[in-house]
Design a protein around this motif. Sequence first.
Motif, PDB file in Angstrom:
ATOM      1  N   LEU A  65      10.593   2.055  -4.089  1.00 24.62           N
ATOM      2  CA  LEU A  65       9.839   1.232  -3.149  1.00 24.62           C
ATOM      3  C   LEU A  65      10.728   0.791  -1.981  1.00 24.62           C
ATOM      4  O   LEU A  65      10.230   0.421  -0.918  1.00 24.62           O
ATOM      5  CB  LEU A  65       9.274  -0.004  -3.872  1.00 24.62           C
ATOM      6  CG  LEU A  65       8.253  -0.857  -3.133  1.00 24.62           C
ATOM      7  CD1 LEU A  65       7.037  -0.037  -2.749  1.00 24.62           C
ATOM      8  CD2 LEU A  65       7.849  -2.061  -3.973  1.00 24.62           C
ATOM      9  N   ALA A  66      12.039   0.846  -2.181  1.00 29.12           N
ATOM     10  CA  ALA A  66      12.971   0.448  -1.125  1.00 29.12           C
ATOM     11  C   ALA A  66      12.993   1.451   0.030  1.00 29.12           C
ATOM     12  O   ALA A  66      13.429   1.111   1.131  1.00 29.12           O
ATOM     13  CB  ALA A  66      14.374   0.292  -1.701  1.00 29.12           C
ATOM     14  N   PHE A  67      12.535   2.671  -0.221  1.00 23.97           N
ATOM     15  CA  PHE A  67      12.528   3.697   0.831  1.00 23.97           C
ATOM     16  C   PHE A  67      11.135   3.766   1.468  1.00 23.97           C
ATOM     17  O   PHE A  67      10.127   3.838   0.759  1.00 23.97           O
ATOM     18  CB  PHE A  67      12.905   5.065   0.256  1.00 23.97           C
ATOM     19  CG  PHE A  67      14.306   5.105  -0.294  1.00 23.97           C
ATOM     20  CD1 PHE A  67      15.387   5.272   0.556  1.00 23.97           C
ATOM     21  CD2 PHE A  67      14.538   4.975  -1.651  1.00 23.97           C
ATOM     22  CE1 PHE A  67      16.681   5.311   0.053  1.00 23.97           C
ATOM     23  CE2 PHE A  67      15.820   5.007  -2.168  1.00 23.97           C
ATOM     24  CZ  PHE A  67      16.910   5.174  -1.305  1.00 23.97           C
ATOM     25  N   PRO A  68      11.066   3.785   2.804  1.00 23.06           N
ATOM     26  CA  PRO A  68       9.759   3.811   3.489  1.00 23.06           C
ATOM     27  C   PRO A  68       9.157   5.209   3.524  1.00 23.06           C
ATOM     28  O   PRO A  68       9.768   6.183   3.081  1.00 23.06           O
ATOM     29  CB  PRO A  68      10.112   3.314   4.892  1.00 23.06           C
ATOM     30  CG  PRO A  68      11.528   3.764   5.088  1.00 23.06           C
ATOM     31  CD  PRO A  68      12.194   3.675   3.743  1.00 23.06           C
ATOM     32  N   SER A  88      -2.005   0.785   6.122  1.00 27.29           N
ATOM     33  CA  SER A  88      -0.588   0.735   5.743  1.00 27.29           C
ATOM     34  C   SER A  88      -0.056  -0.682   5.887  1.00 27.29           C
ATOM     35  O   SER A  88      -0.601  -1.501   6.640  1.00 27.29           O
ATOM     36  CB  SER A  88       0.234   1.686   6.608  1.00 27.29           C
ATOM     37  OG  SER A  88       0.111   1.339   7.975  1.00 27.29           O
ATOM     38  N   VAL A  89       1.016  -0.966   5.155  1.00 23.32           N
ATOM     39  CA  VAL A  89       1.614  -2.301   5.149  1.00 23.32           C
ATOM     40  C   VAL A  89       3.131  -2.156   5.161  1.00 23.32           C
ATOM     41  O   VAL A  89       3.680  -1.278   4.491  1.00 23.32           O
ATOM     42  CB  VAL A  89       1.168  -3.090   3.893  1.00 23.32           C
ATOM     43  CG1 VAL A  89       1.999  -4.343   3.725  1.00 23.32           C
ATOM     44  CG2 VAL A  89      -0.306  -3.448   3.984  1.00 23.32           C
ATOM     45  N   ASN A  90       3.778  -3.016   5.901  1.00 18.49           N
ATOM     46  CA  ASN A  90       5.229  -3.035   5.937  1.00 18.49           C
ATOM     47  C   ASN A  90       5.719  -4.458   5.713  1.00 18.49           C
ATOM     48  O   ASN A  90       5.245  -5.395   6.372  1.00 18.49           O
ATOM     49  CB  ASN A  90       5.739  -2.514   7.293  1.00 18.49           C
ATOM     50  CG  ASN A  90       6.984  -1.668   7.153  1.00 18.49           C
ATOM     51  OD1 ASN A  90       7.181  -1.010   6.155  1.00 18.49           O
ATOM     52  ND2 ASN A  90       7.823  -1.697   8.165  1.00 18.49           N
ATOM     53  N   TRP A  91       6.658  -4.631   4.803  1.00 18.22           N
ATOM     54  CA  TRP A  91       7.230  -5.958   4.545  1.00 18.22           C
ATOM     55  C   TRP A  91       8.123  -6.348   5.721  1.00 18.22           C
ATOM     56  O   TRP A  91       8.971  -5.573   6.152  1.00 18.22           O
ATOM     57  CB  TRP A  91       8.019  -5.934   3.248  1.00 18.22           C
ATOM     58  CG  TRP A  91       8.735  -7.217   2.943  1.00 18.22           C
ATOM     59  CD1 TRP A  91      10.050  -7.498   3.133  1.00 18.22           C
ATOM     60  CD2 TRP A  91       8.155  -8.406   2.387  1.00 18.22           C
ATOM     61  NE1 TRP A  91      10.336  -8.781   2.735  1.00 18.22           N
ATOM     62  CE2 TRP A  91       9.185  -9.361   2.273  1.00 18.22           C
ATOM     63  CE3 TRP A  91       6.861  -8.745   1.982  1.00 18.22           C
ATOM     64  CZ2 TRP A  91       8.978 -10.636   1.771  1.00 18.22           C
ATOM     65  CZ3 TRP A  91       6.646 -10.021   1.483  1.00 18.22           C
ATOM     66  CH2 TRP A  91       7.694 -10.958   1.372  1.00 18.22           C
ATOM     67  N   ASP A 206       8.611   3.942  13.205  1.00 19.80           N
ATOM     68  CA  ASP A 206       7.566   4.878  12.759  1.00 19.80           C
ATOM     69  C   ASP A 206       7.562   5.061  11.244  1.00 19.80           C
ATOM     70  O   ASP A 206       7.330   6.159  10.727  1.00 19.80           O
ATOM     71  CB  ASP A 206       7.734   6.241  13.454  1.00 19.80           C
ATOM     72  CG  ASP A 206       7.522   6.158  14.951  1.00 19.80           C
ATOM     73  OD1 ASP A 206       6.709   5.319  15.391  1.00 19.80           O
ATOM     74  OD2 ASP A 206       8.183   6.916  15.688  1.00 19.80           O
ATOM     75  N   GLN A 207       7.822   3.967  10.521  1.00 20.03           N
ATOM     76  CA  GLN A 207       7.840   4.017   9.062  1.00 20.03           C
ATOM     77  C   GLN A 207       7.030   2.850   8.498  1.00 20.03           C
ATOM     78  O   GLN A 207       6.948   1.783   9.116  1.00 20.03           O
ATOM     79  CB  GLN A 207       9.271   3.952   8.522  1.00 20.03           C
ATOM     80  CG  GLN A 207      10.136   5.141   8.917  1.00 20.03           C
ATOM     81  CD  GLN A 207      11.563   5.016   8.431  1.00 20.03           C
ATOM     82  OE1 GLN A 207      12.032   3.923   8.118  1.00 20.03           O
ATOM     83  NE2 GLN A 207      12.259   6.138   8.347  1.00 20.03           N
ATOM     84  N   VAL A 208       6.445   3.071   7.330  1.00 17.30           N
ATOM     85  CA  VAL A 208       5.677   2.019   6.653  1.00 17.30           C
ATOM     86  C   VAL A 208       6.168   1.895   5.214  1.00 17.30           C
ATOM     87  O   VAL A 208       6.728   2.840   4.655  1.00 17.30           O
ATOM     88  CB  VAL A 208       4.165   2.320   6.675  1.00 17.30           C
ATOM     89  CG1 VAL A 208       3.638   2.303   8.096  1.00 17.30           C
ATOM     90  CG2 VAL A 208       3.858   3.659   6.004  1.00 17.30           C
ATOM     91  N   GLY A 209       5.944   0.717   4.643  1.00 21.73           N
ATOM     92  CA  GLY A 209       6.408   0.479   3.276  1.00 21.73           C
ATOM     93  C   GLY A 209       5.518   1.133   2.240  1.00 21.73           C
ATOM     94  O   GLY A 209       5.983   1.910   1.398  1.00 21.73           O
ATOM     95  N   ILE A 210       4.235   0.818   2.280  1.00 21.86           N
ATOM     96  CA  ILE A 210       3.266   1.409   1.355  1.00 21.86           C
ATOM     97  C   ILE A 210       1.997   1.753   2.119  1.00 21.86           C
ATOM     98  O   ILE A 210       1.731   1.216   3.205  1.00 21.86           O
ATOM     99  CB  ILE A 210       2.918   0.467   0.180  1.00 21.86           C
ATOM    100  CG1 ILE A 210       2.316  -0.846   0.695  1.00 21.86           C
ATOM    101  CG2 ILE A 210       4.125   0.222  -0.702  1.00 21.86           C
ATOM    102  CD1 ILE A 210       1.774  -1.740  -0.402  1.00 21.86           C
TER     103      ILE A 210
END
Length: 388
Positions: A65-68, A88-91, A206-210
Amino acid sequence: MHALYVLKLATRNIWRQRLRASMTIAGIAVAIISFGLLRTVVDSWYAGAELSDSGRLITRNAASLAFPLPVSHVSQIRRINGVKAVTSVNWFGGVYIDDKHFFPQFAIDPESYFTVYPEFIVDEHQLAEFRRDRRGVIIGSKLAVKEGWKVGDQVPLLGTIYPGVWSFTIRGIYQGRDDTVDTGQFLMHWDYVNERIKALLPSLADQVGIIIVDIKNPGNAAAMSAAIDSQFKNSLTETRTETQKAFQLGFIAMVDTILLAIQTVAYAVILIIMAVMANTMAMSARERTREYATLKSLGFSQGFVTSLILVESLSMGLIGGALGVALSYPLADAFYAATRDLFAVFTILPETVVLQFAAAIVIGLAAALAPVISSARIRIVDGLRAVT
């Protein structure tokens, strides 16, 4: 008639030593309250997973989960047959004033997020204002009350993952569809965060968490999960997709040892009070040795004496149990009010109440065991000779 006589006599026996009886009943009540609250703590940890939407899948990086994940995954998943909606969601992980003011902060897609999460109820005008203002945020009603915020307030956050001071304007406050919905979140624009990150840390852009996937048929969750993961198999960013419940249980598994310890303490409390009450009942039985011998000499059977002891012990257990159950509800409400940031819901379940009463009965029966055995061994002549 016999049963009523035994109950009447046992009730009188309980209150012979009023202070001792009151302290014993209070101890049982405290044990029952502790048992109920500790079990409710455990139940509440699992409540979020149990209440999760069965038609909602969570896709994350297969490595950890630590990698987007690349934001391009969102559009690819959206094209898979059987998908109803995707967001999508990003912390974010910013700090407001200090660590004591912690609250969940997520960078979201304002166009799709509230479609996937219909349980978040937002005023249409406020939602439109949020979507218009890239620096705008929507916060939960619980968070608004906690921090004393209102629409239009400015909120500065010190970035930890994403460096710098970030300033946001509250454009809306969402309510929960019911009491089980988390209304403590701080929701901002992902595209605004992403735009600044491109200038500060291009490698994180340009990255998301989940990725949250709402599927058309919840019964196809396993097949849909496999279809999503196969889409990115052998790529640089393989995915792992699971139901929202499984995803949340994965977090709970991290604290399984703590939950087991809490459950162990709950039962240990019951055992301790059981030992205390057993000692109290044994003292009462020793004090009444002559009385038991007198009853036998008058023709009362050992069964009558046993019934007398059992009813007295069970009555004390049930009085303490009923008092404990009655007090558990206001204490649970007070505990929840003080820990709303930890639990989405904190409700004493009917199963817990049943176990509380069962524990009270077990305490009563176990405490009566030694006095019953002792009274059965007393010979009439020895009992009448005993000095109390």
